[in-house]
Design a protein around this motif. Structure first.
Motif, short mmCIF file in Angstrom:
data_model
loop_
_atom_site.label_atom_id
_atom_site.label_comp_id
_atom_site.label_asym_id
_atom_site.label_seq_id
_atom_site.Cartn_x
_atom_site.Cartn_y
_atom_site.Cartn_z
N PHE A 199 0.84 -1.20 0.00
CA PHE A 199 0.00 0.00 0.00
C PHE A 199 0.87 1.24 0.00
O PHE A 199 1.96 1.26 0.57
N ASP A 200 0.40 2.29 -0.65
CA ASP A 200 1.25 3.44 -0.89
C ASP A 200 1.20 4.49 0.22
O ASP A 200 0.20 4.63 0.92
N VAL A 201 2.32 5.17 0.39
CA VAL A 201 2.39 6.42 1.15
C VAL A 201 3.20 7.38 0.27
O VAL A 201 3.90 6.93 -0.63
N ALA A 202 3.09 8.69 0.53
CA ALA A 202 3.84 9.64 -0.29
C ALA A 202 4.73 10.49 0.62
O ALA A 202 4.38 10.74 1.78
N ASP A 203 5.85 10.92 0.05
CA ASP A 203 6.80 11.67 0.89
C ASP A 203 6.34 13.10 1.14
O ASP A 203 6.98 13.84 1.88
N ASN A 204 5.23 13.50 0.54
CA ASN A 204 4.71 14.83 0.86
C ASN A 204 3.53 14.79 1.84
O ASN A 204 2.85 15.79 2.05
N MET A 205 3.29 13.62 2.42
CA MET A 205 2.26 13.55 3.47
C MET A 205 2.82 14.15 4.75
O MET A 205 4.04 14.09 4.98
N ASP A 206 1.92 14.67 5.59
CA ASP A 206 2.51 15.16 6.83
C ASP A 206 2.86 13.98 7.74
O ASP A 206 2.28 12.89 7.63
N GLU A 207 3.81 14.21 8.58
CA GLU A 207 4.44 13.09 9.27
C GLU A 207 3.45 12.24 10.07
O GLU A 207 3.49 11.01 10.00
N ALA A 208 2.58 12.88 10.80
CA ALA A 208 1.64 12.12 11.63
C ALA A 208 0.76 11.23 10.76
O ALA A 208 0.54 10.06 11.07
N ALA A 209 0.29 11.77 9.64
CA ALA A 209 -0.58 11.01 8.76
C ALA A 209 0.18 9.83 8.16
O ALA A 209 -0.34 8.72 8.04
N LEU A 210 1.43 10.08 7.81
CA LEU A 210 2.26 9.03 7.23
C LEU A 210 2.46 7.89 8.23
O LEU A 210 2.25 6.71 7.90
N VAL A 211 2.82 8.24 9.44
CA VAL A 211 3.07 7.22 10.45
C VAL A 211 1.78 6.44 10.74
O VAL A 211 1.77 5.21 10.85
N GLU A 212 0.69 7.15 10.81
CA GLU A 212 -0.58 6.50 11.09
C GLU A 212 -0.94 5.50 9.99
O GLU A 212 -1.38 4.38 10.26
N ARG A 213 -0.72 5.91 8.75
CA ARG A 213 -1.05 5.02 7.64
C ARG A 213 -0.13 3.79 7.64
O ARG A 213 -0.58 2.67 7.40
N VAL A 214 1.14 4.01 7.91
CA VAL A 214 2.08 2.88 7.96
C VAL A 214 1.65 1.89 9.03
O VAL A 214 1.66 0.67 8.83
N LYS A 215 1.24 2.41 10.17
CA LYS A 215 0.79 1.53 11.26
C LYS A 215 -0.45 0.75 10.84
O LYS A 215 -0.60 -0.43 11.13
N LYS A 216 -1.33 1.45 10.15
CA LYS A 216 -2.58 0.81 9.72
C LYS A 216 -2.28 -0.34 8.75
O LYS A 216 -2.90 -1.41 8.82
N ILE A 217 -1.34 -0.11 7.87
CA ILE A 217 -0.96 -1.16 6.92
C ILE A 217 -0.35 -2.34 7.68
O ILE A 217 -0.71 -3.50 7.47
N SER A 218 0.54 -2.03 8.61
CA SER A 218 1.23 -3.10 9.36
C SER A 218 0.28 -3.89 10.24
O SER A 218 0.47 -5.08 10.46
N ASP A 219 -0.72 -3.22 10.79
CA ASP A 219 -1.58 -3.87 11.78
C ASP A 219 -2.78 -4.58 11.18
O ASP A 219 -3.51 -5.27 11.89
#
Ligand code: B12
Ligand code: SF4
Lengths: 469, 441
Positions: A102-122
């Motif tokens: 699943f994708d994330v982008a380097d222009n996302m704000d940090e909190a949103a990025l971390v949250e999405r990464v966690k969601k993918i992992s969990d």
């Protein structure tokens, strides 16, 4: 695989029938090699003794799957892709389930990025005794800025064990990402006709797998793959482009078929895993998120079945991910053998001598459905999984794998004694096995109570009928 | 969170595509339809689809596309950054010097010898019936959507109608609640609103354990449906093996000459009686077995040899199990049947039909939430059900299935859109993939 009979594999084995592999004979072991349920490493003499080295190397070459297997990431969650030998799953089985990144982008704000990464992992969805999971994170260098990309990659790898794909056509950006993630064996996306030299050098320098990309241009794709292979790059993934709609999508479908068919038929220059990108559904001009998610799921389904080995996805709405992970599981199960649980007596909750005794079959889907219906409603009980060769209740009753004798046999083998281990002398049986009632009473010498047809109704049934009067 | 559309709206969007591109609706009508769609609130999704479709029309009417203002590349804003590499890592001895050209050589490698039988459903006045059109299924010479040989007929969808009010998943029921007491109205809605290619009328009330409706009464329902709509119809019994032959025979009689699909002949009932009714009154037979290729061969053989049913009147239903509940078996069974047929097994060279509606039996499609607290959130079931039906059907479309018996209008619309895209009749504005990395995906 270049050979297809146990006899051919046998020629390369020590032929001593020593039994160290756990098989009675070398021939039995050879058939496991051919159906890919065993690997050469399981024969200690072959691996350890110097005199067999040549044979081992040759056998490994002959047994290597037609489509190259590529590993992305490190550790427990590393993703293996490719490794297939057939075009149709029933001919053998498909190996290495399609991996969902699943994708994330380097222009996302940090909190949103971390949250999405966690969601993918969990993410997890329970299914027949295991959890269906998502497989990785694709990091898009939307900024095209090396520093920004490096920062995003850092955040991602700090927050997940999942493998990552670094996505940029700009070698400088990719290099920045690699510097951060070089120990994680990331997949590089991508080399194309403009940047192939630089990206190829990066793949060699950092020893990472790499995607070659040529949209709707199979000659170009093969040229890149061949060039890389000749330069010593082994772990290659193919991106023929995933067009999300219209004739473009039809072309994409055709490209996937052509590539995989050529690979299976022995064209080694193109025998690599294929990447599909259902996330391009979001570029098709569909503006509302539900429709776009649906369309993305549709694309994911098409390419799970027809030869996508890894896919990049965007929607994390549950109604999109759930069918996606289920379909991958469906297409990549072994069509030759049903998924079964061990046939034995299971405890659900904390049963005692007054708790009900029930049985079901050892077909994993049946067992876990029943088990979860009981456990999630707090019913403490003894649940026997009768050995029906992994067939569900109704089909087993129709096909003879579920009979009074089989049930008795499974009770005996489980070591559970209904007459001693519980006080009520009763067994609850599935409603769909009602016809066994009389036979079972004779064979088991206990009272047989017919439960509901669907285990989902067991809680209500228990309230009414348990304890027996 | 961006705005969510209602499924009914989505259905409408996909439905319009269908009408425009594939159903041969007159162009004048289309333009009116399109413009009204664009009126009031401009919906970009609808516009995009219209844009895609306008490409089809543009072939005939050059200026049409400009009228619609085709939205090119919505959702894929250019990022400005070009794909050309800006920096190249300096390396002492580059290993990659020149491209080594290689041609991708693809010829029709598969040697498929046998064509699947083409079977017509429905008789128009030219054929002696009263249907407005005829549906053709089968005729393939390759696996579905494969490039080896063109696929002659697109997939078809028949939407269910029941002869009594029944329990349905909430998401399905919403669409039919007001017509559930009238099979005729129900059928009409399926055709007019949900774009059904065909209707299946299930005579479930005839089951002795349900209402024990007499065959004569049931036949009246069939007449009602035949009068309400002019698409071809399939007629289903209740699944009661004792009563179905009698019910279907009576229904076949009142539908004489309409070439309906009688569902179903199976090994555990008097299939000969159903075959006889089909021959006598000019209908097709659905040959239904349960996930067993050999049983399928046996039944087809009996229908052909024992009952003299001609090849162009047999369609097979090898059984559909839902995603997560046996789809692995159903998929493999169909793919094996189709491959065997293409390679010459004359007992299996028939088009296939799927009871895709079975997807609604999967817990994932109707349960409010997961029974397990460890699971990630399952999300709203209103969205889960239709996609469960779509993925179940789509998988089988790829395995070789031709005709789909379905329930949810959104599922029907999306399944049609994807199968017709792979079939090759859906045009779309080309998407430039080069910028996917920077796009606001
Ligand atoms: C998948 C399937 C198969 C698969 C089986 C895969 C497998 N590993 O089990 C395959 C393709 C192999 C198969 C083969 C056959 N099948 Co089959 N198959 C089905 C199908 C489509 C789904 C069955 C299923 O998996 N259900 C899901 C599981 C979870 O259900 P379950 O095991 O019954 O468990 C539920 C209940 O029994 C209950 N329950 C379970 N345990 C317990 C315990 C207690 C205490 C209680 C109270 C309740 C309970 O709760 C569970 C959840 O609801 C059904 C049709 C249908 N849609 O139902 C036909 C069906 C079961 N098959 C049928 C038949 C006839 C056969 C064959 C004999 C066909 C043939 N001619 O070869 C063969 C037999 C094969 C064999 N036995 O060796 C018939 C049975 C008819 C009958 N009642 O006698 C069915 C109903 C189809 C039909 N309508 O005719 N089949
Ligand atoms: S371990 Fe090797 S040599 Fe020994 S029986 Fe197995 S295959 Fe043969």
């Amino acid at each position: 695989m270049k050979i297809n009979s146990p006899l051919e594999a046998y020629k390369y084995l020590p032929q001593t029938n020593c039994g160290e592999c756990g098989e009675p004979t070398c021939m039995a072991f050879a058939s496991k090699l051919i159906d890919r349920s065993g690997k050469t490493a399981d024969c200690p003499p072959l691996v350890k003794e110097k005199k067999f080295a040549k044979k081992l190397a040759e056998l490994d070459r002959l047994l290597a799957p037609e489509i190259r297997q590529v590993t992305i990431g490190v550790g427990d969650r590393a993703a293996n892709i490719g490794g297939d030998d057939v075009l149709y799953r029933h001919k053998l089985t498909f190996f290495n389930k399609t991996k969902m990144f699943f994708d994330v982008a380097d222009n996302m704000d940090e909190a949103a990025l971390v949250e999405r990464v966690k969601k993918i992992s969990d993410y997890k969805k329970f299914y027949v005794g295991r959890n269906l999971l998502l497989d990785g994170v694709a990091i898009r260098a939307a900024s095209n800025d090396p520093a920004k990309f490096a920062a995003a990659v850092k955040k991602v790898v700090e927050n997940t064990e999942l493998p990552v794909v670094l996505c940029s056509f700009n070698p400088a950006v990719l290099k920045a990402g690699l510097e951060v993630a070089k120990d994680k064996n990331p997949l590089l996306y991508a080399a194309n006709k403009d940047n192939w030299k630089e990206v190829g050098e990066l793949a060699l320098e950092y020893k990472v797998p790499v995607v070659v990309s040529a949209f709707n241009d199979l000659d170009g794709l093969k040229t890149l793959a061949k060039t890389f292979a000749e330069a010593g790059i082994k772990d290659i993934v193919l991106d023929p482009g995933t067009y999300p709609s219209g004739k473009g999508l039809k072309d994409t479908f055709t490209n996937f078929l052509k590539i995989r068919r050529a690979g299976i038929m022995g064209d080694t220059e193109i025998a690599y895993p294929i990447m599909a990108m259902p996330l391009t559904a979001w570029m098709a001009g569909i503006s509302d998120p539900v429709s776009a998610s649906y369309w993305e799921t549709v694309l994911a389904s098409v390419f799970t079945i027809r030869y996508g080995d890894i896919m990049l996805l965007h929607s994390m709405d549950p109604y999109a991910t759930m069918p996606e992970v289920h379909l991958a599981e469906t297409i990549y199960t072994d069509p030759r053998s049903p998924v079964a649980v061990d046939s034995k007596m299971y405890k659900v909750g904390t049963p005692d001598e007054n708790s009900p005794v029930l049985f079901t079959t050892n077909f994993a889907l049946t067992y876990y459905t029943v088990e979860s219906d009981l456990a999630s409603n707090g019913i403490n009980c003894w649940l026997l999984a009768v050995n029906t060769d992994g067939i569900g209740v109704e089909a087993a009753a129709a096909g003879g794998q579920l009979s009074a004798d089989k049930v008795k046999d499974s009770f005996d083998k489980s070591g559970f004694d209904i007459h001693k281990d519980v006080t009520h002398n009763s067994v609850v049986i599935p409603g769909l096995a009602a016809r066994l009632q009389g036979d079972l009473e004779d064979k088991l010498g206990v009272r047989v109570m017919v439960g509901p047809m669907d285990s989902g109704r067991l809680p209500g049934w228990m309230e009414k009928n348990w304890p027996p009067k | 969170m961006a705005k969510k559309v209602k499924l009914s709206e989505m259905t409408d969007m996909f439905k319009d595509v269908e009408v425009l591109a594939l159903e041969g609706v007159t162009i004048e009508g289309d333009i009116e339809l399109d413009l009204s769609g664009l009126g009031g609130g401009f919906d970009p999704m609808l516009a995009a689809l219209l844009g895609q479709e306008s490409a089809v029309l543009a072939q005939h009417f050059g200026r049409l596309a400009s009228m619609f203002g085709v939205p090119v590349g919505i959702g894929a804003p250019a990022t400005g950054a070009s794909a050309a590499p800006a920096v190249s890592p300096a390396l002492a001895a580059p290993k990659l010097k020149d491209l080594i050209p290689s041609k991708f050589d693809f010829s029709n490698i598969e040697e498929w010898t046998t064509q699947i039988q083409e079977v017509p459903i429905g008789n128009t006045s030219a054929d002696g019936g009263s249907r407005g059109k005829r549906v053709l299924v089968g005729g393939e010479k390759a696996l579905p959507f494969f490039p080896d040989a063109p696929m002659p007929n697109r997939n078809q969808v028949t939407i269910d109608v029941f002869d009594m009010r029944i329990g349905l998943a909430k998401a399905v029921k919403e669409n039919y609640d007001e017509v559930m007491d009238s099979p005729g109205e129900w059928a009409k809605k399926n055709v007019d609103k949900f774009n059904a290619d065909m209707i299946t009328i299930h005579l479930i009330s005839t089951d002795p354990l349900v209402k024990d409706t007499s065959p004569k009464e049931a036949a009246k329902t069939v007449e009602e449906v035949l009068q309400a709509v002019d698409v071809p119809i399939a007629i289903g019994g209740s699944g009661n093996p004792q009563k179905d032959p009698e019910v279907l025979a009576r229904a076949a009689e009142v539908a004489e000459g309409e070439r309906c699909l009688l569902a179903s002949a199976s090994l555990n009932l008097d299939y000969a009686a159903i075959a006889e009714a089909a021959l006598k009154y000019d209908h097709d037979v659905l040959s239904w077995t349960q996930l067993d290729m050999n049983a399928q061969k046996e039944l087809n053989r009996k229908l052909m040899k024992q009952c003299n049913v001609p090849r162009d009147r047999i369609i097979m239903d090898p059984t559909t199990a839902a995603l997560g509940y046996g789809l692995d078996y159903a998929y493999t069974n169909m793919e094996r049947i189709r491959l065997a047929a293409l390679m010459g097994d004359e007992e299996l060279t028939f088009p296939m039909s799927s009871g895709t509606t079975n997807a609604w039996g999967a817990r994932e499609s109707w349960m409010v939430s997961s029974p397990l607290k460890e699971d990630s959130d399952w999300g709203p079931r209103e969205y889960r059900g239709p996609i469960w039906e779509i993925v179940t059907g789509l998988s089988l479309a790829i395995a070789g299935n031709d005709l789909f018996m379905m329930m949810h209008p959104t599922s029907v619309a999306v399944l049609k859109h994807i199968t017709q895209t792979l079939f090759g009749t859906v045009e779309a504005e080309p998407v430039d993939l080069a910028n996917w990395i920077g796009s606001g995906v």
